[in-house]
Write a protein that holds these residues in place. Structure first.
Motif, PDB file in Angstrom:
ATOM      1  N   ILE A 128       0.570  -0.534   0.308  1.00  0.00           N
ATOM      2  CA  ILE A 128       0.298   0.177  -0.052  1.00  0.00           C
ATOM      3  C   ILE A 128       0.687   1.179  -0.097  1.00  0.00           C
ATOM      4  O   ILE A 128       2.014   1.690   1.302  1.00  0.00           O
ATOM      5  N   PRO A 129       0.948   2.231  -1.028  1.00  0.00           N
ATOM      6  CA  PRO A 129       1.500   3.639  -1.168  1.00  0.00           C
ATOM      7  C   PRO A 129       1.541   4.391   0.312  1.00  0.00           C
ATOM      8  O   PRO A 129       0.171   4.081   0.115  1.00  0.00           O
ATOM      9  N   TRP A 130       2.189   5.380  -0.140  1.00  0.00           N
ATOM     10  CA  TRP A 130       1.446   6.092   1.162  1.00  0.00           C
ATOM     11  C   TRP A 130      -0.093   7.012   0.280  1.00  0.00           C
ATOM     12  O   TRP A 130      -0.237   7.546  -0.465  1.00  0.00           O
ATOM     13  N   PHE A 228      -3.990   3.034  -5.253  1.00  0.00           N
ATOM     14  CA  PHE A 228      -3.886   1.833  -5.822  1.00  0.00           C
ATOM     15  C   PHE A 228      -3.640   1.931  -7.116  1.00  0.00           C
ATOM     16  O   PHE A 228      -2.705   1.001  -8.435  1.00  0.00           O
ATOM     17  N   PHE A 229      -4.620   3.376  -7.940  1.00  0.00           N
ATOM     18  CA  PHE A 229      -4.293   2.792  -9.167  1.00  0.00           C
ATOM     19  C   PHE A 229      -3.244   4.044  -9.364  1.00  0.00           C
ATOM     20  O   PHE A 229      -2.727   3.244 -10.750  1.00  0.00           O
ATOM     21  N   ASP A 230      -2.427   4.740  -9.122  1.00  0.00           N
ATOM     22  CA  ASP A 230      -1.742   5.882  -9.114  1.00  0.00           C
ATOM     23  C   ASP A 230      -0.493   4.581  -8.914  1.00  0.00           C
ATOM     24  O   ASP A 230       0.631   5.216  -9.953  1.00  0.00           O
ATOM     25  N   SER A 231      -0.421   3.549  -8.073  1.00  0.00           N
ATOM     26  CA  SER A 231       0.816   2.465  -7.947  1.00  0.00           C
ATOM     27  C   SER A 231       0.652   1.273  -9.495  1.00  0.00           C
ATOM     28  O   SER A 231       1.569   0.645  -9.027  1.00  0.00           O
ATOM     29  N   GLY A 232      -0.676   2.213  -9.986  1.00  0.00           N
ATOM     30  CA  GLY A 232      -0.134   0.271 -10.676  1.00  0.00           C
ATOM     31  C   GLY A 232      -1.494  -1.073 -10.154  1.00  0.00           C
ATOM     32  O   GLY A 232      -0.890  -1.690 -11.361  1.00  0.00           O
ATOM     33  N   GLN A 233      -1.799  -1.090  -9.857  1.00  0.00           N
ATOM     34  CA  GLN A 233      -2.343  -2.051  -8.587  1.00  0.00           C
ATOM     35  C   GLN A 233      -3.795  -1.849  -9.527  1.00  0.00           C
ATOM     36  O   GLN A 233      -4.565  -1.990  -8.364  1.00  0.00           O
ATOM     37  N   TYR A 234      -4.330  -2.062 -11.079  1.00  0.00           N
ATOM     38  CA  TYR A 234      -5.693  -1.838 -11.327  1.00  0.00           C
ATOM     39  C   TYR A 234      -5.970  -2.672 -10.457  1.00  0.00           C
ATOM     40  O   TYR A 234      -7.615  -2.355 -10.130  1.00  0.00           O
ATOM     41  N   ALA A 259     -13.550   3.918 -15.711  1.00  0.00           N
ATOM     42  CA  ALA A 259     -13.528   3.485 -17.279  1.00  0.00           C
ATOM     43  C   ALA A 259     -11.965   3.741 -17.000  1.00  0.00           C
ATOM     44  O   ALA A 259     -10.948   3.377 -18.471  1.00  0.00           O
ATOM     45  N   ARG A 260     -10.639   4.441 -16.449  1.00  0.00           N
ATOM     46  CA  ARG A 260      -9.328   4.368 -16.833  1.00  0.00           C
ATOM     47  C   ARG A 260      -9.032   3.241 -16.457  1.00  0.00           C
ATOM     48  O   ARG A 260      -8.412   2.540 -16.279  1.00  0.00           O
ATOM     49  N   ILE A 261      -9.618   2.092 -15.343  1.00  0.00           N
ATOM     50  CA  ILE A 261      -9.253   1.246 -14.927  1.00  0.00           C
ATOM     51  C   ILE A 261      -9.443  -0.011 -15.891  1.00  0.00           C
ATOM     52  O   ILE A 261      -8.510  -0.818 -16.425  1.00  0.00           O
TER      53      ILE A 261
END
Length: 809
Positions: A128-130, A228-234, A259-261
């Motif tokens: 889990i990123p910041w 999660f989206f920002d870190s590429g964990q779609y 839509a982005r995911i």
């Protein structure tokens, strides 16, 4: 009373996995399982406030384990209080700790963010990123961690903030942890209370009621989804987004994220439904237009892209990405001229992106306009090289070579790539014929000059640098490198440096060079000013801090000089710290610093030689000799040979010492340091003639060491005598041919000795003895006795003066 069915308590051994309830408020009434510990930069200890962690070093991660048992599934509550102000740091927990290289950790920062990571065999991975806790965070807060098989959930002050699945580690120790980041600010955290619940039923109850419960704030789930989206964990992002929408209707922002995911997961039809819902709700802007056009393009629905973008052109007409997508669609439809116009516009809007110029070139080439296409391809190549996009550059160069066989453009960039990769001689071999044919530009000549400088041919590089600055006089880097080369060849670099500063007064390396030049001219205050400005421009540059520390030390600001050298993980910083301690004659501390520097960078010869030097000062000769011997095995260098010679002379091995000095001079006949050291050795051996010859070859004869040696040679080679009346001094070689008899004719030199009184032993010069003549004979002013040239040195001096004056034999 004895109960026949009562379960027997089994005692657990240290390291066992236990299922228990344990808690402590560290009041002293309850036993605590944390151990006190103190190490460099941090300390864990018990105080009235609780179990405290103090961190005083930057970039530090410290923990203390709850021993002696391990845990698998558990619910952990830690109540933590931050007791210090300022600085950026975090505190939390480490768990399922297997060893120093394998564990999970979760921390909460002073900025109100938390993160969760796993470290496996020393390799960290962010789970889990910041992520914001979505609530004000006071200095005192509670962390709850629920570990349930491969599932982890996190609560701060009782509110759910995140969850994730991971199966890397199944069991281990639990601990209290803290992290200090890049600031050298002491921080202090206190663990006020700790509760561990690992009984199976209790853990299951918590998991069912709190982790799978209905009271999780949807805004927290959406925040986690976005992180999660920002870190590429779609996939994880989509799971959290769907959970956040369980009890609420999706808004346009939710649909855009969905839509982005889906688009990034390759589910473009579903993505199209979400983006349409978003736009239909009234959210039509560059962001949503870009998303929908990208989805349609990914579905190969080029006519729909064209139609959609045409309908909302006012929204996106100044967006280079959308102009690029429109160009792609026109190109896919075979409308190459229209495609070119869109690519051209995109390139005008974003002139740093080579893809637009490459695509424009493709469209022109397909339209049959090869010469125009080549110009766009060349612009694309320049941008790809500048931005480090190697694969795109390789491709575009093959296209250029196909359209224009035998062109020099490809050779220029091939040479530039070789230079970038450090293959300087291969780059030089390509650049030289280009220069001879007049096909090189200023950038090629500049790299050519840099290679000459790297070869040590700085004199040859000077005119090349000069010509580059004439061809492109407004680029500061060319002037900086020219000034640097002039400085390193001992020439006046002030004009070139002034021009570089006028073009870029904020570049740290230009300012650093200005500081070096100021130091060399004795302008220490001015140098300090330049170094401070350089450090303000880029505080990460250790070389600049080293130069500033040197200037500060020489200006008497020792405390500030040392304050710049705090890192313990950089060899260059530790080496400089050792240099300053050595200047302070604190050789013990200097040795510690040099030892650490060598340990970090054992291949650095300068650090090892410095360490050997200070070991000699500490009389640790065997250690010093071992280091010097290893350096000589790798490569013979004058400085190393000279120090090895010095050690040999200390041991009385004079032949070995002289051989080493001679070999050092063979390696570098121009080395001033070796000449001075060798002369010093010869003086100790009373070989004054050869010592003097060596010192006469030293260019700077005003150096303190040179003058001191010359004084020693003079004192050792000559005796001094003086006139008893006026104090006139004569110098006589300690060894000279005896003068048995001298007859003075004519008028003697007034500075010549007149003789010595046989009664009192006083010596007079002719000028003083003329004041007490008796019967044309020199006499003693006190005794009246005739003076005689009775001593050999007097006859030697009289003969020398007579020879100069033209009398006597």
């Amino acid at each position: 009373m004895w109960w026949p069915f009562k379960r027997k308590q089994i005692k657990s051994d240290p390291g066992d996995i236990v299922f228990e309830h344990w808690e402590s408020d560290f009041s002293g009434k309850q036993p605590s399982r944390f151990s006190e510990e103190e190490s460099e930069g941090y300390a864990f200890s018990y105080h009235e406030e609780g179990f405290c962690l103090e961190m005083s070093r930057a970039d530090l991660f410290a923990w203390s384990l709850l021993e002696p048992y391990r845990y698998t599934d558990f619910v952990l509550d830690l109540e933590i209080q931050r007791l210090s102000e300022g600085g950026y740091s975090s505190a939390g927990t480490i768990f399922r700790f297997a060893d120093n290289s394998t564990f999970y950790y979760m921390v909460v920062s002073t900025s109100g963010m938390f993160r969760f990571d796993v470290v496996f065999n020393g390799t960290p991975r962010t789970l889990i990123p910041w992520t914001s806790v979505n609530a004000p965070l006071e200095d005192r807060f509670t962390i709850t961690v629920a570990a349930h098989r491969t599932f982890f959930a996190f609560f701060i002050n009782g509110v759910w903030v995140g969850e994730v699945e991971d199966e890397t580690i199944d069991a281990g120790y639990i601990g209290f942890a803290g992290q200090n980041y890049h600031e050298q600010v002491p921080v202090r955290y206190c663990l006020k209370k700790a509760v561990v619940e690992s009984r199976r039923l209790k853990v299951e109850d918590f998991y069912d009621s709190r982790v799978k419960g209905e009271d999780i704030p949807p805004e927290n789930r959406r925040t986690l989804s976005m992180r999660f989206f920002d870190s590429g964990q779609y996939t994880a992002s989509l799971v959290q987004l769907r959970k956040s929408l369980k009890d609420r209707h999706p808004g346009p922002e939710d649909n855009l994220l969905a839509a982005r995911i889906h688009n990034l997961l390759g589910l473009r039809n579903e993505a199209l439904e979400y983006i349409n819902s978003c736009i239909e709700s009234g959210m039509l802007n560059e962001e949503t237009v870009l998303e929908k056009s990208g989805i349609l393009y990914g579905l190969n629905r080029f006519l729909e892209v064209k139609s959609f973008l045409g309908d909302c052109a006012d929204v996106w007409k100044d967006n280079p990405v959308l102009n690029g997508i429109m160009g792609n669609s026109e190109d896919a439809l075979g409308n190459f001229e229209e495609a070119f116009l869109y690519y051209k516009k995109a390139g005008e809007q974003d002139s740093s992106n080579g893809i637009y110029f490459q695509n424009a070139g493709h469209s022109l080439e397909k339209s049959g306009k090869v010469n125009e296409a080549l110009e766009y391809y060349k612009k694309a190549a320049a941008l790809f090289f500048k931005t480090g996009r190697r694969s795109e550059l390789d491709y575009i160069l093959t296209v250029i070579d196909r359209l224009d066989p035998g062109n020099s453009f490809g050779l220029i960039y091939e040479g530039k790539l070789l230079f970038e990769e450090g293959q300087l001689e291969k780059a030089f071999a390509l650049f030289q014929p280009l220069r001879e044919r007049g096909e090189s530009d200023a950038s090629v000549d500049f790299l050519y000059a840099l290679i000459l400088a790297d070869r040590g041919e700085r004199e040859a590089a000077d005119p090349v640098f000069a010509s580059v600055t004439e061809r492109e006089p407004d680029y500061y880097l060319y002037w900086f490198r020219y000034a640097e080369n002039l400085y390193l060849t001992g020439k006046d670099a002030s004009a070139a440096l002034e021009k570089a500063l006028s073009l870029n007064e904020d570049d740290p390396w230009v300012l650093n060079l200005a500081g070096l030049i100021a130091m060399d001219t004795g302008q220490i205050d001015k140098a300090i000013g330049y170094y401070r400005s350089a450090l303000s421009a880029d505080g990460s540059r250790a070389e600049i801090r080293i130069n500033l520390s040197d200037a500060l030390y020489k200006n008497g600001l020792k405390e500030e000089a040392f304050s710049l050298l705090v890192e313990e993980d950089r060899g260059d910083i530790l080496n400089q710290k050792g240099n300053l301690f050595a200047l302070d004659r604190d050789y013990e501390k200097a040795a510690v610093c040099y030892f650490k520097a060598v340990k970090l960078e054992n291949g650095n010869r300068i650090y090892r030689l410095n360490y050997a030097e200070v070991l000699i000062e500490l009389d640790r000769i065997l250690e010093a000799e071992e280091i010097l011997a290893s350096l000589l095995e790798e490569k013979e260098e004058p400085g190393v040979l000279s120090r090895m010679a010095f050690i040999a002379s200390l041991r009385g091995e004079y032949r070995r010492a002289e051989a080493a000095y001679q070999r050092a001079l063979e390696c570098d006949p121009s080395s001033e340091d070796v000449k001075i050291a060798y002369a010093d050795f010869l003086v100790t051996r009373h070989d004054f003639k050869r010592a003097e010859e060596l010192l006469d070859r030293v260019k700077d004869s005003t150096q303190g060491k040179v003058m001191k040696l010359k004084d020693l040679i003079y004192e050792a080679s000559y005796d001094s005598y003086s006139c008893s009346e006026c104090g006139r001094v004569w110098h006589v070689p300690k060894v000279f041919d005896a003068v048995n008899r001298i007859v003075l004719k004519g008028e003697p030199d007034p500075a010549s000795p007149a003789g010595k009184c046989p009664s009192c032993g006083k010596v007079y010069c002719v000028e003083c003895a003329m004041n007490h003549l008796e019967g044309n004979r020199f006499t003693c002013a006190d005794c009246g006795e005739p003076l005689k040239l009775s001593e050999n040195y007097l006859r030697y001096l009289a003969a020398e003066f007579a020879a100069k004056h033209g009398g006597g034999n």
